[in-house]
Write a protein that holds these residues in place. Structure first.
Motif, PDB file in Angstrom:
ATOM      1  N   LEU A   1      -6.925   5.795  14.277  1.00  0.00           N
ATOM      2  CA  LEU A   1      -7.707   4.939  13.491  1.00  0.00           C
ATOM      3  C   LEU A   1      -9.008   5.176  13.523  1.00  0.00           C
ATOM      4  O   LEU A   1      -9.768   5.940  14.915  1.00  0.00           O
ATOM      5  CB  LEU A   1      -7.483   3.691  13.384  1.00  0.00           C
ATOM      6  N   ASP A   2      -9.965   6.124  12.293  1.00  0.00           N
ATOM      7  CA  ASP A   2     -10.974   6.327  12.271  1.00  0.00           C
ATOM      8  C   ASP A   2     -11.768   5.517  11.739  1.00  0.00           C
ATOM      9  O   ASP A   2     -11.036   4.374  10.598  1.00  0.00           O
ATOM     10  CB  ASP A   2     -11.055   8.179  11.700  1.00  0.00           C
ATOM     11  N   LEU A   3     -12.761   5.571  11.964  1.00  0.00           N
ATOM     12  CA  LEU A   3     -14.050   4.759  10.435  1.00  0.00           C
ATOM     13  C   LEU A   3     -13.300   4.250   9.422  1.00  0.00           C
ATOM     14  O   LEU A   3     -13.986   3.170   8.810  1.00  0.00           O
ATOM     15  CB  LEU A   3     -15.473   4.646  10.593  1.00  0.00           C
ATOM     16  N   PRO A   4     -13.322   5.614   8.579  1.00  0.00           N
ATOM     17  CA  PRO A   4     -12.904   5.036   7.045  1.00  0.00           C
ATOM     18  C   PRO A   4     -11.749   4.043   7.038  1.00  0.00           C
ATOM     19  O   PRO A   4     -11.100   4.003   5.816  1.00  0.00           O
ATOM     20  CB  PRO A   4     -12.745   6.485   6.706  1.00  0.00           C
ATOM     21  N   TYR A   5     -11.084   4.395   8.214  1.00  0.00           N
ATOM     22  CA  TYR A   5      -9.401   3.113   7.912  1.00  0.00           C
ATOM     23  C   TYR A   5      -9.990   2.644   8.319  1.00  0.00           C
ATOM     24  O   TYR A   5      -9.280   1.006   7.851  1.00  0.00           O
ATOM     25  CB  TYR A   5      -9.365   3.289   8.868  1.00  0.00           C
TER      26      TYR A   5
END
Length: 225
Positions: free
Chosen positions: A140-144
């Motif tokens: 999972l990256d930050l926009p998630y």
């Protein structure tokens, strides 16, 4: 080659819900040990070594898709070698891992250490993270976690809270941010995979000069926490 580590999981200061793989217990909020619950994931540490490179990362157990999760963890832990174009025979890299949390929904890991490139006069401090959705075995990256533009506004504001904050750090970041824009941070946060979440707070690494420590960590609490 890879060597197994006998060290237990090291907990991030103030974060006490990771599983201790040696004792088979987890730390509870009041500091006392308790039995591992069904939702928790047991972990142990291993270390990748090659030439002058040493990278510590965890191996998980008691998951149906443990092999997929472990492959992803290892890939992401070692990705720094390619990201920094490290020569394992000449450059010195030492990375330690901390398990922030590990359960059947999400595994959150942080990696800290230093890199000394053979042609460099001094080492660089490094920080990167990996947050994994256990069910899909994907990162999972930050926009998630949050809107990068909202986080950019927060980092540029006087209200931004930093881990291990001090008046000197606040002053230094004010000077650094005077030369950075919302567009800079929005782009940075949209592309980078270096945030993690714990109990609703989002921790994000911000690059700074070597004199300022190479990175600082900002703590963002979404309004809908």
């Amino acid at each position: 080659k890879e060597t197994e580590s006998s060290a237990g999981i090291t907990l991030e200061p103030g974060i006490d819900n990771a599983v201790n793989s040696n004792s088979g217990t987890s730390a509870s909020g009041n500091g006392s040990g308790s039995a591992v619950t069904k939702n928790q994931v047991k972990t142990s540490l291993t270390t990748y070594t090659s030439g002058k490179v040493s990278i510590q990362y965890p191996v998980v157990e008691n998951l149906d898709n443990a092999s997929d999760i472990n492959a992803l963890i290892k890939k992401n832990a070692l990705s720094i070698v390619d990201a920094y174009d490290i020569d394992e025979a000449k450059d010195t890299l030492n990375i330690q891992c901390k398990v922030i949390s590990a359960d059947r929904s999400r595994i959150t890991l942080t990696y800290t250490g230093s890199l000394t490139v053979s042609v460099s006069a001094h080492p660089s401090n490094l920080f990167y993270t990996n947050t994994i959705d256990v069910r899909s075995a994907s990162s999972l990256d930050l926009p998630y976690l949050t809107d990068p533009a909202v986080l950019a506004d927060y980092v540029l504001s006087a209200d931004c809270i930093y881990q291990n904050t001090s008046p000197e750090l606040k002053s230094a970041m004010a000077q650094i941010n005077a030369g950075r824009s919302k567009a800079y941070y929005t782009d940075l946060f949209s592309k980078a995979d270096f945030p993690y979440e714990y109990e609703g707070d989002i921790y994000v690494s911000i690059p700074v000069s070597h004199a300022a420590g190479d990175y600082v960590i900002a703590i963002f609490t979404p309004e809908n926490k």
